[in-house]
Design an enzyme around this catalytic site. Structure first.
Site, PDB file in Angstrom:
ATOM      1  N   GLU A   1     -19.158 -21.868  16.392  1.00  0.00           N
ATOM      2  CA  GLU A   1     -19.035 -20.840  15.351  1.00  0.00           C
ATOM      3  C   GLU A   1     -20.186 -20.887  14.343  1.00  0.00           C
ATOM      4  O   GLU A   1     -20.400 -19.933  13.604  1.00  0.00           O
ATOM      5  CB  GLU A   1     -17.688 -20.977  14.629  1.00  0.00           C
ATOM      6  CG  GLU A   1     -16.514 -20.637  15.547  1.00  0.00           C
ATOM      7  CD  GLU A   1     -15.157 -21.029  14.984  1.00  0.00           C
ATOM      8  OE1 GLU A   1     -14.171 -20.349  15.277  1.00  0.00           O
ATOM      9  OE2 GLU A   1     -15.064 -22.040  14.261  1.00  0.00           O
TER      10      GLU A   1
ATOM     11  N   ASP B   1      -8.641 -13.748  21.504  1.00  0.00           N
ATOM     12  CA  ASP B   1      -7.436 -13.697  22.362  1.00  0.00           C
ATOM     13  C   ASP B   1      -6.349 -12.919  21.635  1.00  0.00           C
ATOM     14  O   ASP B   1      -6.513 -12.555  20.476  1.00  0.00           O
ATOM     15  CB  ASP B   1      -6.958 -15.125  22.682  1.00  0.00           C
ATOM     16  CG  ASP B   1      -6.641 -15.908  21.421  1.00  0.00           C
ATOM     17  OD1 ASP B   1      -7.539 -16.602  20.913  1.00  0.00           O
ATOM     18  OD2 ASP B   1      -5.520 -15.778  20.892  1.00  0.00           O
TER      19      ASP B   1
END
Ligand code: SAH
Length: 232
Positions: free
Chosen positions: A13, A200
């Site tokens: 990230e 997701d």
């Protein structure tokens, strides 16, 4: 002078942002490496906090105490809590709360930390607005949503658990760090925003989808953070 603390829970990230910054100083604290320097002409401290609420809170407090950051941005990935928010889309926080706090027995609403006086920690409105408008400029093909982010020490990958969280909190996405960064920023009076790209759908498909989409999602969020920095 402004100095932006940028937290990602996982290396993927923050790795792109770290690669692009001009590093002036490296400091290790609480087993985390804080990189201080410039990114997109803006003074920043970039750090990987580690996963989960405790790591994230420790990290945010160090940014406040040792680096005197003026703003905090949390960049990363999350599970969607709304049908219309798809993998790859971005959610920018209006506020954040702990979905796994339960002291209802003493009259507190589900999610409220006792004696804090608020259920959700409000994000800085200007940072939120700036993130949404920057997304339109830098990622025009990606939809950006403004809404509540909910966090807990749990990877949500079960339809029933997801539905319970949705009905309790009206969140837009779920992850494992945002609320504790928000909590720490709130206590330190530092404006913050959480920016999460969807990896997701936080249901039974999450176990399959997450590994396939985490990298691309993390890159969407990081690109947006880099772009918005000079306007803060
Ligand atoms: N793959 C890692 C674990 C990732 S945990 C490992 O094997 O070590 C998931 C991370 O992504 C957390 O940092 C969390 O903030 C975020 N996240 C993405 N989807 C999530 C979901 N459905 N539920 C909770 N957190 C999620």
């Amino acid at each position: 002078m402004k100095k932006i603390g940028i937290i990602g829970a996982m290396e993927l990230e923050v790795e792109e942002l770290k690669g692009k910054m001009v590093i002036r100083r490296r400091v290790e604290k609480a087993s985390m490496e804080f990189l201080e320097g410039k990114l997109n002409n803006t003074e920043v401290v970039i750090v990987r906090s580690g996963i989960g609420k405790v790591n994230a809170a420790i990290c945010a407090q160090i940014l406040c105490d040792c680096f005197k950051v003026t703003h905090i941005i949390n960049t990363g990935v999350a599970g969607s809590l709304k049908n219309e928010i798809n993998i790859g889309d971005i959610v920018v926080s209006t506020d954040a709360l702990h979905h796994d706090v339960d002291v209802r027995v003493f009259g507190y609403p589900l999610g409220e930390v006792p004696q804090m006086g608020c259920l959700a920690f409000p994000a800085d409105e200007r940072l939120t607005q700036l993130a949404v408008s920057s997304c339109k400029e830098v990622n025009p093909e990606i939809a950006a949503y403004k809404g509540r982010i909910v966090s807990g020490d749990q990877f949500v990958s079960d339809k029933q658990v997801k539905e319970e969280i949705v009905s309790n909190f009206q969140g837009f996405c779920v992850e494992m760090e945002g609320a504790s960064i928000a909590h720490a920023a709130y206590l330190n009076h530092v404006p913050f925003v959480i920016i999460r790209a969807i990896s997701d759908k936080a249901d039974d498909s999450a176990k399959m989808d997450y590994p396939s989409f985490e990298k691309a999602a993390a890159a969407h969020s990081a690109k947006l953070v880099e772009h918005m920095l000079p306007a803060i």
